[in-house]
Design a protein around this motif. Structure first.
Motif, PDB file in Angstrom:
ATOM      1  N   VAL A   4       3.153  10.360   2.843  1.00 47.41           N
ATOM      2  CA  VAL A   4       2.684   9.409   3.855  1.00 47.41           C
ATOM      3  C   VAL A   4       3.240   8.016   3.567  1.00 47.41           C
ATOM      4  O   VAL A   4       3.628   7.282   4.488  1.00 47.41           O
ATOM      5  CB  VAL A   4       1.146   9.373   3.897  1.00 47.41           C
ATOM      6  CG1 VAL A   4       0.661   8.379   4.953  1.00 47.41           C
ATOM      7  CG2 VAL A   4       0.586  10.758   4.189  1.00 47.41           C
ATOM      8  N   GLY A   5       3.308   7.651   2.285  1.00 53.18           N
ATOM      9  CA  GLY A   5       3.877   6.354   1.923  1.00 53.18           C
ATOM     10  C   GLY A   5       5.327   6.226   2.347  1.00 53.18           C
ATOM     11  O   GLY A   5       5.745   5.193   2.868  1.00 53.18           O
ATOM     12  N   VAL A   6       6.107   7.282   2.139  1.00 57.81           N
ATOM     13  CA  VAL A   6       7.509   7.277   2.567  1.00 57.81           C
ATOM     14  C   VAL A   6       7.610   7.094   4.076  1.00 57.81           C
ATOM     15  O   VAL A   6       8.413   6.298   4.582  1.00 57.81           O
ATOM     16  CB  VAL A   6       8.212   8.580   2.131  1.00 57.81           C
ATOM     17  CG1 VAL A   6       9.558   8.734   2.840  1.00 57.81           C
ATOM     18  CG2 VAL A   6       8.405   8.598   0.627  1.00 57.81           C
ATOM     19  N   PRO A  10      -3.303  15.082   3.510  1.00 56.04           N
ATOM     20  CA  PRO A  10      -1.885  14.692   3.406  1.00 56.04           C
ATOM     21  C   PRO A  10      -1.574  14.123   2.029  1.00 56.04           C
ATOM     22  O   PRO A  10      -2.384  13.389   1.448  1.00 56.04           O
ATOM     23  CB  PRO A  10      -1.729  13.619   4.496  1.00 56.04           C
ATOM     24  CG  PRO A  10      -2.849  13.855   5.438  1.00 56.04           C
ATOM     25  CD  PRO A  10      -3.974  14.413   4.622  1.00 56.04           C
ATOM     26  N   LEU A  11      -0.403  14.472   1.501  1.00 54.95           N
ATOM     27  CA  LEU A  11      -0.010  13.969   0.185  1.00 54.95           C
ATOM     28  C   LEU A  11       0.344  12.490   0.292  1.00 54.95           C
ATOM     29  O   LEU A  11       1.163  12.098   1.119  1.00 54.95           O
ATOM     30  CB  LEU A  11       1.179  14.767  -0.339  1.00 54.95           C
ATOM     31  CG  LEU A  11       0.953  16.273  -0.509  1.00 54.95           C
ATOM     32  CD1 LEU A  11       2.204  16.943  -1.053  1.00 54.95           C
ATOM     33  CD2 LEU A  11      -0.241  16.551  -1.407  1.00 54.95           C
ATOM     34  N   PRO A  12      -0.260  11.634  -0.547  1.00 52.57           N
ATOM     35  CA  PRO A  12      -0.048  10.190  -0.429  1.00 52.57           C
ATOM     36  C   PRO A  12       1.409   9.782  -0.528  1.00 52.57           C
ATOM     37  O   PRO A  12       1.862   8.862   0.169  1.00 52.57           O
ATOM     38  CB  PRO A  12      -0.862   9.594  -1.583  1.00 52.57           C
ATOM     39  CG  PRO A  12      -1.664  10.686  -2.138  1.00 52.57           C
ATOM     40  CD  PRO A  12      -1.177  11.985  -1.621  1.00 52.57           C
ATOM     41  N   GLN A  13       2.184  10.436  -1.418  1.00 51.10           N
ATOM     42  CA  GLN A  13       3.581  10.026  -1.584  1.00 51.10           C
ATOM     43  C   GLN A  13       4.395  10.267  -0.321  1.00 51.10           C
ATOM     44  O   GLN A  13       5.282   9.453   0.024  1.00 51.10           O
ATOM     45  CB  GLN A  13       4.223  10.732  -2.790  1.00 51.10           C
ATOM     46  CG  GLN A  13       4.305  12.251  -2.698  1.00 51.10           C
ATOM     47  CD  GLN A  13       3.125  12.937  -3.307  1.00 51.10           C
ATOM     48  OE1 GLN A  13       2.009  12.475  -3.175  1.00 51.10           O
ATOM     49  NE2 GLN A  13       3.369  14.062  -3.995  1.00 51.10           N
ATOM     50  N   ILE A  22       0.836  -1.205   0.000  1.00 52.71           N
ATOM     51  CA  ILE A  22       0.000   0.000   0.000  1.00 52.71           C
ATOM     52  C   ILE A  22       0.871   1.255   0.000  1.00 52.71           C
ATOM     53  O   ILE A  22       0.589   2.222  -0.721  1.00 52.71           O
ATOM     54  CB  ILE A  22      -0.947  -0.008   1.221  1.00 52.71           C
ATOM     55  CG1 ILE A  22      -2.002  -1.104   1.050  1.00 52.71           C
ATOM     56  CG2 ILE A  22      -1.606   1.354   1.405  1.00 52.71           C
ATOM     57  CD1 ILE A  22      -2.829  -1.362   2.297  1.00 52.71           C
ATOM     58  N   ALA A  23       1.932   1.251   0.805  1.00 51.45           N
ATOM     59  CA  ALA A  23       2.826   2.411   0.866  1.00 51.45           C
ATOM     60  C   ALA A  23       3.444   2.692  -0.499  1.00 51.45           C
ATOM     61  O   ALA A  23       3.542   3.850  -0.929  1.00 51.45           O
ATOM     62  CB  ALA A  23       3.917   2.178   1.911  1.00 51.45           C
ATOM     63  N   ALA A  24       3.866   1.630  -1.212  1.00 51.98           N
ATOM     64  CA  ALA A  24       4.454   1.810  -2.540  1.00 51.98           C
ATOM     65  C   ALA A  24       3.424   2.382  -3.519  1.00 51.98           C
ATOM     66  O   ALA A  24       3.738   3.269  -4.329  1.00 51.98           O
ATOM     67  CB  ALA A  24       4.998   0.485  -3.058  1.00 51.98           C
ATOM     68  N   VAL A  31       2.897   6.107  -2.907  1.00 57.32           N
ATOM     69  CA  VAL A  31       3.949   6.942  -3.485  1.00 57.32           C
ATOM     70  C   VAL A  31       3.751   7.059  -4.994  1.00 57.32           C
ATOM     71  O   VAL A  31       3.859   8.154  -5.563  1.00 57.32           O
ATOM     72  CB  VAL A  31       5.339   6.369  -3.159  1.00 57.32           C
ATOM     73  CG1 VAL A  31       6.430   7.196  -3.839  1.00 57.32           C
ATOM     74  CG2 VAL A  31       5.575   6.341  -1.654  1.00 57.32           C
ATOM     75  N   CYS A  32       3.464   5.939  -5.642  1.00 55.42           N
ATOM     76  CA  CYS A  32       3.257   5.937  -7.102  1.00 55.42           C
ATOM     77  C   CYS A  32       2.057   6.801  -7.481  1.00 55.42           C
ATOM     78  O   CYS A  32       2.152   7.672  -8.362  1.00 55.42           O
ATOM     79  CB  CYS A  32       3.062   4.495  -7.574  1.00 55.42           C
ATOM     80  SG  CYS A  32       2.752   4.327  -9.350  1.00 55.42           S
TER      81      CYS A  32
END
Length: 376
Positions: free
Chosen positions: A47-49, A42-45, A18-20, A23-24
């Motif tokens: 939060v993913g990082v 919050p920007l997904p990329q 999900i995190a990857a 970011v994508c």
């Protein structure tokens, strides 16, 4: 973490996948749907990082504490495992970045790409010393840009240096006799993690500040759960849902890297682990296969999605959903294919490296024995 007894390992794989994807998709939104960034969420990329760092700390803590029960598990074994995991994907992805960027320059032209490509920049990215931040950042030898369009590499540099720094410190405590070898490793690789400890002030207004503190929070989460066995689906679900709702409600776009928001993400991962420790839920093997498929290429997707999207952005930046959806799909397909022959075989690479190193050691010891006998 025993998959036959609970779903924790599978849940962590799901979070990694999900995190990857976050970011994508987040970078896809930035490229093709910038209007969606005005929502304030919050920007997904980003939060993913941050999720990657929590998960990384949790899993490396598990690896060190559990595998070190075997006296034969040393820093060298730890290094081989980490190097195989990282470089099995990094090397082919760097080559793919060079190939795609070369095509982009030839077909479209881009001054930014042209200025960040050279054999020395490639080598610096291969050694993961680009974007160095620390007490020696004034040295030109350590000032290298990220190669071409591969901007997500900035977090990988931090992760790699954390691995070696924490691993060296751990084995200094576990095997003091080897401290003379491990202390220099800790000194060399501790500079970047310590820079990202309690809020590094940088030219980009603190992007990435306190990532090492977040990583350590993830690591300490495993230590806590290892000592206090919590197994409750209800408690875990309440903790996970409550923390993520609070995170979305209180964290605004572009402020994700403020350390004050980190505890909620750590509590979210803790809640997922507590909930999944209570036993197996999925009786069918298909959910596990689907999750492990997406998790299996998550690292490769993280490394190359930005490079694959960049040419489309140069050509059709105003195309919106018509380019966003195909761009995300193409990034996933290419990453899945590349990972099949690279990232997914990191365990085989680690075994191959161990065999090679064992042969070298055997040869060196044999030569030393011959010299001693000749001297006698």
């Amino acid at each position: 973490m025993d998959g036959s007894k609970n779903d924790t390992s599978l849940a962590l794989d799901a979070l990694r996948a999900i995190a990857a994807q976050m970011v994508c998709i987040g970078h896809g939104i930035s490229f093709f749907l910038p209007e969606l960034r005005q929502s304030g969420l919050p920007l997904p990329q980003n939060v993913g990082v941050l999720l990657f760092f929590v998960l990384s700390g949790f899993l490396i803590s598990y690896t060190l504490l559990e595998k070190s029960r075997d006296p034969s598990y040393t820093f060298l074994q730890f290094f081989i495992d980490r190097a195989a995991r990282i470089y099995s994907a990094l090397v082919p992805c760097l080559l793919l970045v060079v190939l795609v960027d070369t095509g982009t320059i030839w077909l479209i032209g881009d001054r930014v790409l042209e200025g960040s490509r050279s054999p020395t920049i490639f080598l610096a990215n291969l050694l993961m010393i680009e974007t160095y931040r620390g007490p020696l950042e004034h040295l030109s030898l350590l000032r290298w840009p990220i190669i071409g369009s591969a901007s997500p590499l900035w977090t990988l540099v931090i992760e790699w240096h954390i691995y070696l720094f924490v691993g060296a410190l751990f084995f200094i405590g576990a095997t003091p006799a080897r401290a003379t070898v491990l202390i220099p490793i800790a000194v060399i690789f501790g500079q970047i993690p310590l820079h990202y400890m309690f809020g590094a002030l940088q030219e980009d207004n603190g992007l990435g500040r306190s990532l090492f503190a977040l990583w350590l929070a993830g690591a300490y989460s495993y230590v806590v759960l290892r000592s206090v066995a919590l197994q409750s689906r209800t408690l875990g679900a309440v903790l996970a849902v409550g923390s993520i709702v609070a995170y979305v409600a209180t964290t605004r776009a572009y402020l994700e890297y403020k350390p004050v928001t980190y505890p909620l993400l750590v509590l979210f991962v803790l809640g997922v682990v507590v909930a999944t420790q209570a036993g197996r839920i999925a009786a069918s093997p298909w959910p596990a296969k689907i999750i492990r498929f997406f998790a299996g290429y998550s690292f490769t997707l993280y490394l190359i999605h930005h490079t694959l999207m960049y040419p489309a952005f140069l050509l059709w930046k105003d195309a919106g959903w018509l380019v966003f959806i195909p761009a995300v799909l193409v990034a996933n397909v290419v990453a899945a294919v590349v990972a099949t022959y690279t990232e997914k075989r990191h365990k085989q690479l680690a075994q191959w490296l161990r065999r090679r190193i064992s042969r070298v050691r055997f040869y060196v010891r044999g030569e030393q024995g011959i010299r001693i006998r000749d001297a006698q």
